[in-house]
Design a protein around this motif. Structure first.
Motif, PDB file in Angstrom:
ATOM      1  N   GLN A 147      80.494 -89.762 -78.342  1.00 15.75           N
ATOM      2  CA  GLN A 147      79.271 -90.485 -78.534  1.00 15.75           C
ATOM      3  C   GLN A 147      78.386 -90.793 -77.292  1.00 15.75           C
ATOM      4  O   GLN A 147      78.729 -91.440 -76.793  1.00 15.75           O
ATOM      5  N   THR A 204      86.514 -97.824 -86.373  1.00 16.24           N
ATOM      6  CA  THR A 204      85.836 -98.937 -86.646  1.00 16.24           C
ATOM      7  C   THR A 204      86.697 -99.920 -87.278  1.00 16.24           C
ATOM      8  O   THR A 204      87.951 -99.416 -88.255  1.00 16.24           O
ATOM      9  N   GLN A 244      83.192 -96.477 -79.799  1.00 12.94           N
ATOM     10  CA  GLN A 244      83.060 -95.093 -79.153  1.00 12.94           C
ATOM     11  C   GLN A 244      83.086 -94.950 -78.049  1.00 12.94           C
ATOM     12  O   GLN A 244      82.454 -95.800 -77.268  1.00 12.94           O
ATOM     13  N   LEU A 276      90.322 -93.637 -78.952  1.00 13.72           N
ATOM     14  CA  LEU A 276      89.563 -92.522 -79.058  1.00 13.72           C
ATOM     15  C   LEU A 276      90.052 -90.849 -78.246  1.00 13.72           C
ATOM     16  O   LEU A 276      90.899 -90.969 -77.311  1.00 13.72           O
ATOM     17  N   TYR A 326      86.124 -90.047 -82.669  1.00 13.96           N
ATOM     18  CA  TYR A 326      84.952 -90.045 -81.368  1.00 13.96           C
ATOM     19  C   TYR A 326      84.884 -92.092 -81.178  1.00 13.96           C
ATOM     20  O   TYR A 326      83.885 -92.674 -80.439  1.00 13.96           O
ATOM     21  N   SER A 327      85.495 -92.402 -82.774  1.00 11.84           N
ATOM     22  CA  SER A 327      85.072 -94.212 -83.151  1.00 11.84           C
ATOM     23  C   SER A 327      86.164 -94.289 -83.480  1.00 11.84           C
ATOM     24  O   SER A 327      86.787 -93.519 -84.857  1.00 11.84           O
ATOM     25  N   ARG A 340      83.142-102.052 -84.336  1.00 13.11           N
ATOM     26  CA  ARG A 340      83.286-100.697 -83.741  1.00 13.11           C
ATOM     27  C   ARG A 340      82.770-100.119 -82.174  1.00 13.11           C
ATOM     28  O   ARG A 340      82.449-100.721 -81.341  1.00 13.11           O
TER      29      ARG A 340
END
Length: 203
Positions: free
Chosen positions: A202, A43, A182, A66, A40-41, A180
């Protein structure tokens, strides 16, 4: 047996990312994210000396994927609905401000004999950084948030259908320090006044 898959490609500044199945996959080729991957993320490092989850094409271009999927049963109507997304993310730091570009697909599919009176889908992308701006090629996308956390959401619905899908086209977030990205997804099916919904990622 031939491979079945949905392919998403994001390209920017010479970096190309593709979402494809594992070898020998036999999942339904009509599905987004048929392998039910959950990420989901993404970074990004604040220093080029740090490692990232996905390989970098250069010191200024970095990428990630993602993905998410979830299935919800609706016993009363003898069926279930599956929501899923799969998107490529590319961060370009060749020029300032830096820019993150997201392209991908999402989907809500009802499996059952009875057709819902309405089916809906909402995508949400949230980006963290400094001095952020946001824009999207799709019409109907809402932009919100602040200079340090920016989000874009896209909602749509269809009457008397068993599926609905979105194609995210070049959702762009610019800023002095994007670090980041998401994604989240909400899907729902309606039978008259009764609504059943589910989230993944998210939201």
């Amino acid at each position: 047996m031939s491979k079945k898959y949905r392919l998403i490609t994001a390209t920017l500044a010479g970096l190309s990312l593709a979402i494809a199945p594992i070898a020998g996959a036999t999942a339904d080729d009509s599905l987004v994210n048929p392998e039910n991957e959950q990420n989901y993320s993404v970074t990004f490092p604040t220093s080029n000396n740090l490692n990232v989850a996905m390989p970098a094409a250069s010191s200024t271009s970095r990428g990630g994927v993602l993905s998410g999927a979830a299935t919800e049963k609706v016993n009363k109507h003898k069926g279930s609905f599956r929501i899923s997304f799969s998107s490529g993310v590319v961060l370009n730091r060749a020029f300032m401000p830096s820019q993150a570009t997201i392209s991908g697909e999402s989907q809500n599919i009802w499996k059952g004999t009875k057709v819902p009176s309405k089916i809906s889908l909402t995508d949400k992308i949230v980006v963290s950084g400094v001095g952020l701006t946001a824009s999207a090629s799709n019409s109907g996308v809402n932009v919100g948030g602040s200079l340090t956390t920016k989000n874009m959401t896209w909602s749509s619905s269809a009457s008397k259908k068993k599926s609905i899908s979105h194609t995210l086209r070049n959702w762009k977030f610019g800023g002095m320090g994007v670090y980041r990205v998401q994604q989240g997804l909400n899907g729902a099916v309606h039978f008259g006044s009764a609504a059943y919904d589910n989230n993944v990622g998210q939201m």
